[in-house]
Design an enzyme around this catalytic site. Sequence first.
Site, PDB file in Angstrom:
ATOM      1  N   ASN A 225     -32.908 -10.730 -49.799  1.00  0.00           N
ATOM      2  CA  ASN A 225     -33.405  -9.973 -48.654  1.00  0.00           C
ATOM      3  C   ASN A 225     -34.461  -9.022 -49.218  1.00  0.00           C
ATOM      4  O   ASN A 225     -34.119  -8.056 -49.898  1.00  0.00           O
ATOM      5  CB  ASN A 225     -32.279  -9.188 -47.981  1.00  0.00           C
ATOM      6  CG  ASN A 225     -32.764  -8.332 -46.835  1.00  0.00           C
ATOM      7  OD1 ASN A 225     -33.959  -8.157 -46.619  1.00  0.00           O
ATOM      8  ND2 ASN A 225     -31.837  -7.774 -46.087  1.00  0.00           N
TER       9      ASN A 225
ATOM     10  N   ARG B 275     -36.059  -6.700 -48.078  1.00  0.00           N
ATOM     11  CA  ARG B 275     -35.977  -5.300 -47.630  1.00  0.00           C
ATOM     12  C   ARG B 275     -34.920  -4.511 -48.390  1.00  0.00           C
ATOM     13  O   ARG B 275     -34.833  -3.293 -48.252  1.00  0.00           O
ATOM     14  CB  ARG B 275     -35.684  -5.261 -46.127  1.00  0.00           C
ATOM     15  CG  ARG B 275     -36.819  -5.889 -45.315  1.00  0.00           C
ATOM     16  CD  ARG B 275     -36.607  -5.758 -43.841  1.00  0.00           C
ATOM     17  NE  ARG B 275     -36.667  -4.333 -43.503  1.00  0.00           N
ATOM     18  CZ  ARG B 275     -36.303  -3.835 -42.346  1.00  0.00           C
ATOM     19  NH1 ARG B 275     -35.854  -4.619 -41.401  1.00  0.00           N
ATOM     20  NH2 ARG B 275     -36.391  -2.545 -42.111  1.00  0.00           N
ATOM     21  N   CYS B 276     -34.130  -5.192 -49.194  1.00  0.00           N
ATOM     22  CA  CYS B 276     -33.034  -4.561 -49.939  1.00  0.00           C
ATOM     23  C   CYS B 276     -33.481  -4.243 -51.362  1.00  0.00           C
ATOM     24  O   CYS B 276     -33.927  -5.132 -52.098  1.00  0.00           O
ATOM     25  CB  CYS B 276     -31.829  -5.509 -49.951  1.00  0.00           C
ATOM     26  SG  CYS B 276     -30.494  -4.982 -51.045  1.00  0.00           S
ATOM     27  N   SER B 277     -33.344  -3.003 -51.776  1.00  0.00           N
ATOM     28  CA  SER B 277     -33.784  -2.605 -53.116  1.00  0.00           C
ATOM     29  C   SER B 277     -32.975  -3.307 -54.204  1.00  0.00           C
ATOM     30  O   SER B 277     -33.527  -3.673 -55.246  1.00  0.00           O
ATOM     31  CB  SER B 277     -33.707  -1.088 -53.279  1.00  0.00           C
ATOM     32  OG  SER B 277     -32.372  -0.636 -53.174  1.00  0.00           O
TER      33      SER B 277
ATOM     34  N   ARG C 212     -34.352  -6.835 -54.468  1.00  0.00           N
ATOM     35  CA  ARG C 212     -35.647  -6.829 -55.158  1.00  0.00           C
ATOM     36  C   ARG C 212     -35.449  -6.612 -56.660  1.00  0.00           C
ATOM     37  O   ARG C 212     -36.096  -7.260 -57.483  1.00  0.00           O
ATOM     38  CB  ARG C 212     -36.567  -5.760 -54.575  1.00  0.00           C
ATOM     39  CG  ARG C 212     -37.067  -6.077 -53.178  1.00  0.00           C
ATOM     40  CD  ARG C 212     -38.178  -5.134 -52.738  1.00  0.00           C
ATOM     41  NE  ARG C 212     -37.875  -3.721 -52.903  1.00  0.00           N
ATOM     42  CZ  ARG C 212     -37.307  -2.935 -51.993  1.00  0.00           C
ATOM     43  NH1 ARG C 212     -36.978  -3.425 -50.807  1.00  0.00           N
ATOM     44  NH2 ARG C 212     -37.100  -1.658 -52.232  1.00  0.00           N
TER      45      ARG C 212
END
Length: 117
Positions: free
Chosen positions: A11, A13-15, A18
Amino acid sequence: MTTDEIVIWHNPRCSKSRAALERIEARGLTPHVLRYLDTPPSAEEIARVAAAVGGARALIRKAEPEYKGLGLDDPAKDDADLVAAMAATPRLIERPVVLRGSRAVIGRPTEAIDTLL
């Protein structure tokens, strides 16, 4: 998926997701990136991964409103119930998940993925 291919359920948008992807790439590896919210895995695939990470309760995001809203916090709910919920609502899948062959880990903490690299 080959036995040596690395796959990340990602995802962007998830740190944590990433960070896991960056950690894999920093090792010079190129994983297959599955944006699981856009292309959800099948219930069968979720069940396989759940078994590899210690069960469906380990794979489900308990902080999502749907977790309590669907009554998934009820101890009477079994893995089949949780897998069905994750298949219907992929946002309930914990992230990131990294797979390699028949093994899988949840990348929380990010260092957990090192066992597959």
